[in-house]
Design an enzyme around this catalytic site. Structure first.
Site, PDB file in Angstrom:
ATOM      1  N   ASP A  73       0.848  -1.190   0.000  1.00  0.00           N
ATOM      2  CA  ASP A  73       0.000   0.000   0.000  1.00  0.00           C
ATOM      3  C   ASP A  73       0.888   1.246   0.000  1.00  0.00           C
ATOM      4  OD1 ASP A  73      -2.268   1.553   0.145  1.00  0.00           O
ATOM      5  OD2 ASP A  73      -2.685   1.126   2.252  1.00  0.00           O
ATOM      6  N   GLU A 114       2.596   5.008  -4.120  1.00  0.00           N
ATOM      7  CA  GLU A 114       2.586   5.917  -5.278  1.00  0.00           C
ATOM      8  C   GLU A 114       3.931   6.613  -5.539  1.00  0.00           C
ATOM      9  OE1 GLU A 114      -1.085   4.586  -4.142  1.00  0.00           O
ATOM     10  OE2 GLU A 114       0.160   5.850  -2.868  1.00  0.00           O
TER      11      GLU A 114
END
Length: 860
Positions: A461, A464
């Site tokens: 997770d 990005e």
């Protein structure tokens, strides 16, 4: 006079139509401005300035900004561009030299370009500007060595100004025409435009949108970003689109570029690519059908990995299990209610102060025992890992950071020092997954933790990568990388917004170039590490993604909300990621944020049972939303939906096999099977599994029916076998709270399994065509070994039904036999569409017991 008035009105209408058409072909000359563009600003660039009148368009689409509507400032015909000054034949096609005589209004114009046109296959064209001095995306693509001998496309070159026109030979349809607007190729601004053959365009992830994109002046920005799903740049970047053409043909386009970019759609129809780095390296895929386009795309970026078998099961998670015992209690409750569950997950709760490779010694002291119990019951355990590594622990007390510093695995700032950001543990350093040294460090830490807690899969997770700061604790330097001449429509307006500095240094390049590759590179490191640790197929689910991600991980659609609109939007999400090459995809069932509603959670569990990846997950401080948390009626409906999914594992696993080997989709848009039916082009409230299982979920509250479109042909109710003939119609279906509508397409056979405690034999369901025929297949292996297809360690069986002398005859042909085939037992079969009750049913020439129910035909 009435006739004259009528002619006058018609003339006005025609003028308005001409004006709208002309406006739809305006290509924005001032895309970077969020403010009103003045005539002086526009004409300083040598462009035309014509305000849009309110009579020709709605106010919502008349903003001067190119991002928000019809541009008031646009390129005139003959605006300066490149000229093709030479062209020569090569072994693969042609090469040419492009020259620009005048500079543009962006700095760093590259005045001379090298063009290569490569006819790589009969259905794949590549056009590139190979450059040794500019960044190129480091993913492996095919290296064609011979020119296509019978291409299905033609390429025409316009010399002055330069442009490319690509046509489909069979129809003459223009697939690409870059002569519609000037080409820009500056150091930090690359732009080209093309017409589109229709308004039907898909892909271009990742965004919250309908499956079919809206081309009414819509700009899609790509730059990986941590933000709950909305119409902005989201977690992944996928510069690929699939477009439908008149007559049902399809083609695809892929720009191999990882820099921040905008893709501007306009109703001409046309689109414009604007990227701020790298090179222009793109592919055109000729299909001609949608499924072939996706297969051809995956031949370039890589086909998805075959998932481990248990990945198909029901996954349960939440942020807010406050202890391992609380987690364990939910697992036990699921068992007590007989609700199938293959995998239990933990969010960051399990960690000690949210630090990777740790577990809380007090609240999660029994975590190893929990995992042992899961394994004893044939279940699996998946844990979350975030990339941010705590940087503030006392020296010598946290080995992941200490070793990382010694081995130089972290991303540096522009001065060469470890860049420090902030996420859940506090101040953190970020591993540089573009480095092989980091991959080895990642493996070492995973292996050590696995010896304490033998987890089975990873949930990566915040990759990005996410940052609670803009850039770093020290900010970011003033630089053209941080503030380029053109910044795409990124949420926050800055490249560094809630991520790292664009000037941060990684092994292969600056972060400016590789930012959107971070999730892909972490997934590759994670999959490799898991494979080395367990010697089995790795299971990885990643939030951020990039083309070729499916080779290493699946994906979930991010931090959605417990709202009906999110339930509906998830269908478009799973279909889009299937055509982007990541078939192992799903949304958080019942929603991550906000309080769940019982009716919605039942409907979402029914829909989620048909996500390729099925996980229930919710946020901290929210009420529990696992199936055991609801009323007996709701709990029973959820259990029924999940058992239905489990009964369909054989067909689902076979579909994943075809995705892995042939680049097919698993969850499939209707238009993929019915490309000649324009009515299917915008459908995103229904979808198919494979070519023949139609899923029509309820996506609205308070209803006991659902409306669905049935393409022309014969369909069968999956539960009853009743026939549903259709001429291509919208039908209303009964949908009580405990039912999701499923229909089988004529001509298919699907293998299912009988769910029971001792063995799970097959049950074959055949949906006969009018001529009494049907076919299907089954792929089977041990469910976990690596590369079973590549090493021939699998069984593959084809089933056929044909009509012979007024009798329906089913045969099975073992195309590949293996030990696994000895475990396959067909216990029973159903045949939908048998027109008269048979006198006898024979199995291997022996009489067999059977029941017959007369077919109930739904009126069309």
């Amino acid at each position: 006079q009435p006739l004259l008035l009528s002619l006058t009105l018609t003339s006005r209408q025609l003028n308005l139509i001409d004006q709208v058409i002309a406006e739809s072909w305006r290509f924005d000359c001032y895309p970077e401005s969020r403010a009103v563009v003045t005539r002086e600003m526009c004409e300083a660039r040598g462009c035309c300035f014509i305000p849009v009148s309110s009579s020709s368009t709605s106010s919502s689409s008349s903003s001067p900004s190119g991002r928000h509507g019809i541009p008031w400032c646009f390129y005139p015909e003959g605006f300066g561009s490149y000229s093709l000054v030479s062209v020569n034949d090569t072994a693969l096609g042609e090469e040419g030299r492009l020259v620009r005589d005048t500079k543009t209004y962006y700095p760093g114009d590259i005045m001379t370009l090298h063009l290569e046109i490569r006819h790589e296959t009969n259905t794949r064209l590549r056009i590139t500007d190979p450059s040794n001095s500019r960044f190129e995306v480091p993913i492996t693509v095919p290296n064609a060595t011979t020119k296509a001998d019978s291409p299905t496309y033609s390429v025409e070159l316009s010399k002055e100004p330069f442009g490319l026109i690509v046509k489909r030979l069979s129809t003459g349809t223009v697939l690409l025409n870059t002569t519609v607007a000037p080409l820009f190729y500056a150091d930090q601004f690359l732009q080209f435009s093309s017409s589109l053959p229709s308004r039907f365009i898909y892909g271009l992830g990742e965004h919250r949108s309908t499956f079919l994109h809206n081309i009414q002046w819509t700009t899609l920005t790509m730059w990986a970003r941590d933000v709950p799903p909305e119409m902005t740049n989201l977690y992944g970047a996928h510069p690929f689109y699939l477009a439908m053409e008149e007559g049902g043909d399809a083609h695809g386009f892929f720009l191999l570029n990882s820099n921040a970019m905008d893709v501007a759609l306009q109703p001409a129809p046309a689109l414009t690519w604007r990227t701020i780095g790298g090179i222009l390296d793109f592919y055109v895929f000729l299909g001609p059908d949608p499924s072939s386009v996706v297969s051809q795309y995956l031949e370039v970026i890589g086909s998805p990995a075959m998932p481990v078998y248990w990945a198909l099961g029901y996954h349960l998670c939440r942020w807010g299990y406050d202890s391992s015992n609380a987690t364990w209690d939910v697992v036990k409750s699921m068992r007590n209610y007989g609700i199938p569950q293959d995998v239990q997950w933990n969010d960051i709760d399990y960690m000690q102060r949210f630090m990777d490779f740790t577990y809380d010694p007090s609240r999660f002291s029994t975590l190893p025992e929990l995992v042992k119990d899961l394994h004893f019951h044939g279940q699996r355990y998946v844990m979350i890992l975030d990339p941010g590594i705590s940087s503030t622990e006392p020296a010598g007390s946290y080995s992941p950071y200490d070793e990382g510093l010694k081995r130089g695995v972290f991303i540096n700032d522009s001065d060469g020092n470890t860049l420090i950001g902030k996420v859940w543990p506090g101040l953190t350093a970020y591993p540089d997954f573009s480095s092989d040294v980091t991959h080895e460090w990642w493996y070492d830490n995973l292996k050590r933790f696995h010896e304490k807690v033998p987890f089975d899969g990873l949930w990566i997770d915040m990759n990005e990568p996410s940052n609670f700061l803009d850039g770093s604790t020290n900010g970011c330097p003033s630089s053209s990388l941080e503030d380029p001449p053109y910044t795409p429509g990124i949420l926050g307006g800055l490249l560094r917004s809630k991520t790292l500095c664009a000037t941060a240094q990684q092994k292969i390049s600056v972060h400016y170039n590789v930012h959107s590759l971070y999730g892909l590179m972490e997934a590759k490191a994670s999959a490799s590490a898991l494979q080395r640790i367990a010697g089995k197929r790795p299971f990885v689910i990643s939030r951020s993604s990039f083309p070729s991600q499916g080779m290493y991980s699946g994906h979930w659609l991010g931090d959605n909300r417990s709202q009906w609109k999110d339930l509906y939007a998830s269908i478009a999400g799973i279909m889009t990621f299937n055509l982007l090459g990541i078939p192992l995809v799903g949304a958080d069932i019942c929603g991550f944020g906000e309080e769940p509603q019982e009716e919605m959670c039942v409907r979402w569990t029914q829909l989620g049972a048909f996500y390729p990846f099925t996980r229930n997950h919710n946020g901290i401080d929210m009420k529990p939303q696992d199936p055991t948390a609801f009323s007996p009626l709701a709990r029973t409906a959820m259990r029924q939906a999940l058992l239905l999914r489990y009964s369909l594992f054989p067909i689902l696993y076979t579909l994943f096999h075809h995705a892995h080997v042939q680049g097919h989709t698993v969850a499939r848009p209707l238009m993929f099977e019915f490309p000649g039916d324009v009515k299917t082009y915008g459908i995103d409230r229904q979808f198919l599994w494979g070519k023949g299982l139609l899923v029509t979920p309820v996506v609205d509250p308070g209803v006991d029916y659902v409306v669905g479109y049935f393409p022309a042909g014969l369909w069968y109710d999956y539960y009853t076998g009743d026939s549903v003939p259709s001429k291509g119609e919208v039908l209303r279906l009964q949908a009580p709270l405990d039912k999701i509508n499923l229909h089988l397409r004529e001509g298919v056979i699907i293998p299912t399994q009988v769910i029971r405690l001792s063995g799970q034999p097959l049950h074959l369901v055949s949906a006969l065509s009018e001529d009494g025929s049907a076919s299907g297949d089954l792929f089977w292996d041990d469910g976990e070994s690596i590369d079973t297809y590549e090493t021939n360690q699998y069984a593959y069986i084809v089933f056929d039904v044909t009509q012979v002398r007024c009798a329906n005859v089913m045969t099975s042909q073992v195309l590949r036999s293996h030990l696994e085939a000895t475990y396959i037992t067909v216990e029973s079969a159903s045949f939908y569409g048998v027109k008269a009750e048979p006198d006898r049913v024979l199995v291997n020439s022996q009489d067999a017991a059977f029941t017959y129910r007369a077919n109930q035909v739904r009126p069309s």
